[in-house]
Enzyme design. Structure first.
Site, PDB file in Angstrom:
ATOM      1  CG  ASP A  51      -0.325  -0.030   2.465  1.00 20.96           C
ATOM      2  OD1 ASP A  51       0.777  -0.306   2.649  1.00 20.96           O
ATOM      3  OD2 ASP A  51      -0.950  -0.173   3.450  1.00 20.96           O
ATOM      4  CB  SER A  52       4.518   1.764  -0.137  1.00 22.94           C
ATOM      5  OG  SER A  52       4.965   0.561  -0.970  1.00 22.94           O
ATOM      6  CG  ASP A  90       0.480  -4.166   2.038  1.00 20.28           C
ATOM      7  OD1 ASP A  90       0.517  -4.888   2.744  1.00 20.28           O
ATOM      8  OD2 ASP A  90       1.041  -3.292   1.892  1.00 20.28           O
ATOM      9  CE  LYS A 120       3.247  -6.207   3.680  1.00 23.81           C
ATOM     10  NZ  LYS A 120       2.712  -5.021   4.518  1.00 23.81           N
ATOM     11  CD  GLU A 122       0.164  -1.548   8.074  1.00 29.06           C
ATOM     12  OE1 GLU A 122      -0.118  -0.934   8.741  1.00 29.06           O
ATOM     13  OE2 GLU A 122       0.785  -1.173   7.124  1.00 29.06           O
ATOM     14  CD  GLU A 189       7.651  -0.432   7.523  1.00 29.93           C
ATOM     15  OE1 GLU A 189       6.778  -1.219   7.239  1.00 29.93           O
ATOM     16  OE2 GLU A 189       8.006   0.940   7.079  1.00 29.93           O
TER      17      GLU A 189
END
Ligand code: KIV
Length: 271
Positions: A51-52, A90, A120, A122, A189
């Site tokens: 999602d970057s 993501d 993925k 978070e 991270e």
């Protein structure tokens, strides 16, 4: 109709075997067909449609604005380029936090509409139900602990996480829980290298680090950062393999000069 190259594909099982024999896992981000093709041909193990993309592709300050539809668009573009790599996508902010049913629906949309291989999410223990529900549909899940950019407004900064003992202990517990819930791998991270090493040694699934030192089972970087296309972002952990910001800028300047001076196109470059 072009035929796909016959290659041994990277699967979640292959990553597990790599950890067992101590072979490091190399992961990079991609959001489009052309970049993904170059990265896959180079032999990368895992491509993350992160999602970057919200920052790198769309110019947002955070990862929060990107939508599920936009992630599916990027993921589909990447999938069409891939012969070998495992492609992880993501789940974007807002597509899984409300409840596990929504999380499952979002994961199914990503898998069905883009052809991705895994998702993925978070977070740690707070997303237990979502992880378990997604897994019931046969969708592999990668976890993400430490600096979790979707929670930037809770933490307020992008500084190193889990430096204090209580936060470090909680992160280690969360890593063990994510393994128990069934995650096939984790990203950690921006956490201290000693903690990341301890996490990798404490669980049997691969741990992939970014800004987490050399003791993890693999590394991930944002491709645009490691190619030096983004020059304003310079964290200590970032190794730049090229300075594309400068070399692309020079190529664009040369093109402008050539057009204006009528050097381009030449006689040979026309019909
Ligand atoms: O979105 C992303 O690119 C990521 C990596 C930084 C791990 O989550």
């Amino acid at each position: 109709m072009p035929t796909r190259k016959e290659v041994k594909k990277v699967t979640t099982h292959v990553l597990q075997e790599m950890k067992q024999r101590g072979e490091k896992i190399a992961m990079l981000t991609a959001y489009d067909y052309t970049m993904a093709k170059i990265i896959d041909n180079a032999g990368i193990d895992v491509i993350l449609v992160g999602d970057s993309a919200s920052n790198v592709m769309a110019g947002h300050e955070t990862t929060l604005p990107i939508t599920l539809d936009q992630m599916i668009y990027h993921a589909g573009s990447v999938i069409r380029a891939i012969d070998r790599a495992l492609v992880v996508v993501d789940l974007p902010f807002g597509s899984y936090q409300a409840n596990s049913k929504e999380a499952l629906n979002s994961a199914i949309r990503i898998m069905k509409e883009s052809g991705a291989h895994a998702v993925k999410l978070e977070g740690g223990r707070e997303i237990k139900e979502s992880i378990e529900r997604i897994l019931t549909a046969g969708i592999p899940v990668m976890g993400h602990l430490g600096l979790t950019p979707q929670s930037i407004y809770k933490f307020g900064t992008y500084t190193v996480r889990a430096k204090e003992q209580d936060e470090a202990e909680r992160l280690l517990e969360d890593a063990k829980l994510l393994e128990q819930y069934g995650c096939f791998a984790l990203v950690v991270e921006k956490i201290p290298a000693t903690l990341a090493t301890k996490v990798s040694q404490s669980i049997s699934v691969p741990v992939i680090g970014i800004g987490a030192g050399s003791g993890t089972d693999g590394q991930v970087l944002v491709t645009h950062d490691m190619l030096g296309m983004t020059h304003e972002f310079s964290p200590r952990f970032l190794r730049r393999y090229l300075n594309l910001y400068e070399s692309m800028g020079n190529a664009f300047k040369q093109y402008i000069t050539d057009v204006k001076s009528k050097d381009f196109p030449s006689d040979k470059e026309q019909y």
